[in-house]
Write an enzyme that holds these catalytic residues in place. Sequence first.
Site, PDB file in Angstrom:
ATOM      1  N   ASP A  44       0.837  -1.202   0.000  1.00  0.00           N
ATOM      2  CA  ASP A  44       0.000   0.000   0.000  1.00  0.00           C
ATOM      3  C   ASP A  44       0.876   1.258   0.000  1.00  0.00           C
ATOM      4  O   ASP A  44       0.370   2.383  -0.024  1.00  0.00           O
ATOM      5  CB  ASP A  44      -1.021  -0.008   1.143  1.00  0.00           C
ATOM      6  CG  ASP A  44      -0.377  -0.028   2.513  1.00  0.00           C
ATOM      7  OD1 ASP A  44       0.864  -0.102   2.605  1.00  0.00           O
ATOM      8  OD2 ASP A  44      -1.129   0.032   3.512  1.00  0.00           O
ATOM      9  N   SER A  45       2.207   1.073  -0.032  1.00  0.00           N
ATOM     10  CA  SER A  45       3.123   2.189  -0.287  1.00  0.00           C
ATOM     11  C   SER A  45       2.777   2.841  -1.619  1.00  0.00           C
ATOM     12  O   SER A  45       3.193   3.970  -1.882  1.00  0.00           O
ATOM     13  CB  SER A  45       4.574   1.696  -0.292  1.00  0.00           C
ATOM     14  OG  SER A  45       4.720   0.566  -1.130  1.00  0.00           O
ATOM     15  N   LYS A 112      -0.909  -9.405   3.130  1.00  0.00           N
ATOM     16  CA  LYS A 112      -0.123  -8.899   4.268  1.00  0.00           C
ATOM     17  C   LYS A 112      -1.018  -8.026   5.136  1.00  0.00           C
ATOM     18  O   LYS A 112      -1.775  -7.196   4.632  1.00  0.00           O
ATOM     19  CB  LYS A 112       1.095  -8.101   3.802  1.00  0.00           C
ATOM     20  CG  LYS A 112       1.921  -7.541   4.955  1.00  0.00           C
ATOM     21  CD  LYS A 112       3.301  -7.087   4.523  1.00  0.00           C
ATOM     22  CE  LYS A 112       3.345  -5.785   3.823  1.00  0.00           C
ATOM     23  NZ  LYS A 112       2.818  -4.635   4.597  1.00  0.00           N
ATOM     24  N   GLU A 114      -0.902  -5.580   8.617  1.00  0.00           N
ATOM     25  CA  GLU A 114      -0.084  -4.874   9.612  1.00  0.00           C
ATOM     26  C   GLU A 114      -0.633  -5.113  11.015  1.00  0.00           C
ATOM     27  O   GLU A 114      -1.856  -5.135  11.206  1.00  0.00           O
ATOM     28  CB  GLU A 114      -0.083  -3.366   9.323  1.00  0.00           C
ATOM     29  CG  GLU A 114       0.670  -2.995   8.061  1.00  0.00           C
ATOM     30  CD  GLU A 114       0.827  -1.483   7.892  1.00  0.00           C
ATOM     31  OE1 GLU A 114       0.542  -0.721   8.842  1.00  0.00           O
ATOM     32  OE2 GLU A 114       1.249  -1.080   6.799  1.00  0.00           O
ATOM     33  N   GLU A 181       9.813  -4.118  10.012  1.00  0.00           N
ATOM     34  CA  GLU A 181      10.179  -2.811   9.452  1.00  0.00           C
ATOM     35  C   GLU A 181      10.723  -1.885  10.534  1.00  0.00           C
ATOM     36  O   GLU A 181      10.087  -1.701  11.586  1.00  0.00           O
ATOM     37  CB  GLU A 181       8.945  -2.175   8.779  1.00  0.00           C
ATOM     38  CG  GLU A 181       9.256  -0.805   8.183  1.00  0.00           C
ATOM     39  CD  GLU A 181       8.202  -0.281   7.218  1.00  0.00           C
ATOM     40  OE1 GLU A 181       7.226  -1.002   6.920  1.00  0.00           O
ATOM     41  OE2 GLU A 181       8.358   0.864   6.760  1.00  0.00           O
TER      42      GLU A 181
HETATM   43  O1  KIV Z   1       3.520  -1.064   1.604  1.00  0.00           O
HETATM   44  C1  KIV Z   1       4.693  -1.462   1.522  1.00  0.00           C
HETATM   45  O2  KIV Z   1       5.392  -1.257   0.526  1.00  0.00           O
HETATM   46  C2  KIV Z   1       5.230  -2.191   2.653  1.00  0.00           C
HETATM   47  C3  KIV Z   1       6.708  -2.391   2.708  1.00  0.00           C
HETATM   48  C4  KIV Z   1       7.381  -1.120   3.024  1.00  0.00           C
HETATM   49  C5  KIV Z   1       7.097  -3.480   3.618  1.00  0.00           C
HETATM   50  O3  KIV Z   1       4.504  -2.584   3.516  1.00  0.00           O
END
Ligand code: KIV
Length: 265
Positions: A44-45, A112, A114, A181
């Site tokens: 989600d970056s 993924k 968090e 992270e």
């Molecule tokens: O959203 C993302 O790119 C991430 C990475 C920085 C691990 O969660």
Amino acid sequence: MRITLSSLQKMAQEGDRITMLTCYDASFAALLEEAGVDSLLVGDSLGMVLQGHESTLPVTLRDMVYHVACVARGAKRTFIIGDMPFGTFQLSPQEAFRNAADIMAAGAHMVKIEGGKPMLETIGFLTERGIPVCGHLGLTPQSVHQLGGYRVQGKGDTAAQRMLEEAKTLEQAGAGMIVLEAVPSLLAREITASIKVPTIGIGAGVDCSGQVLVLHDMLDIYPGKKAKFVKNYMRLAGSIQGAVEMYVKEVKARTYPGPEHSFSG
Ligand code: KIV
């Protein structure tokens, strides 16, 4: 042949470093696969590096489904992880399952999530129903306002012990991999040695089972401030393909990350 979660777990057990980069489209997916990256994280970056937001919070499920589908069309062998965006998994395991199913249907092989302890029930619920889950501990960007900024986590004995316990319970709940992270290197090393599933570090030192970076950071495309752990591979290699190949080589050889990219406790 497709790289699977089992093959990544086997690599970790045999000490073969896992290479991962974020990826958001089909062209980059094909290029990264060709350069030898084992796993692509549709993170989600993308909210920051593609959409120009100040944080990852505005990213929607629809955004994630769209970008996972793009990446899945470009990557034929690579293992694909799709991020669950903010607000799509916190309320109930049932809602998390429905949203994770959309990401999986778009082409992800794992989602993924968090967070630590509050996510245990959801991780169990999803994995028991066939959706592999990657945990994410340490600096969890969706909680940036709660954490008070993008800061190193797990510093000091109490916080370190808490993160170590959370990693163990995430594994027990069913997490098949855990991203660490912005975590002190020694703590990341201890966590990696204490669990069987792979740890993927980003600002967590060289002793994780694998490494991930945001593609736009290591290619020096993102104009925002860079974290200490980011290495500018584009400046060193001069081409995108060369930069990614250098990253893969250095992660496999454990020469990235160096002490200058790592945090102490
Ligand atoms: O959203 C993302 O790119 C991430 C990475 C920085 C691990 O969660």
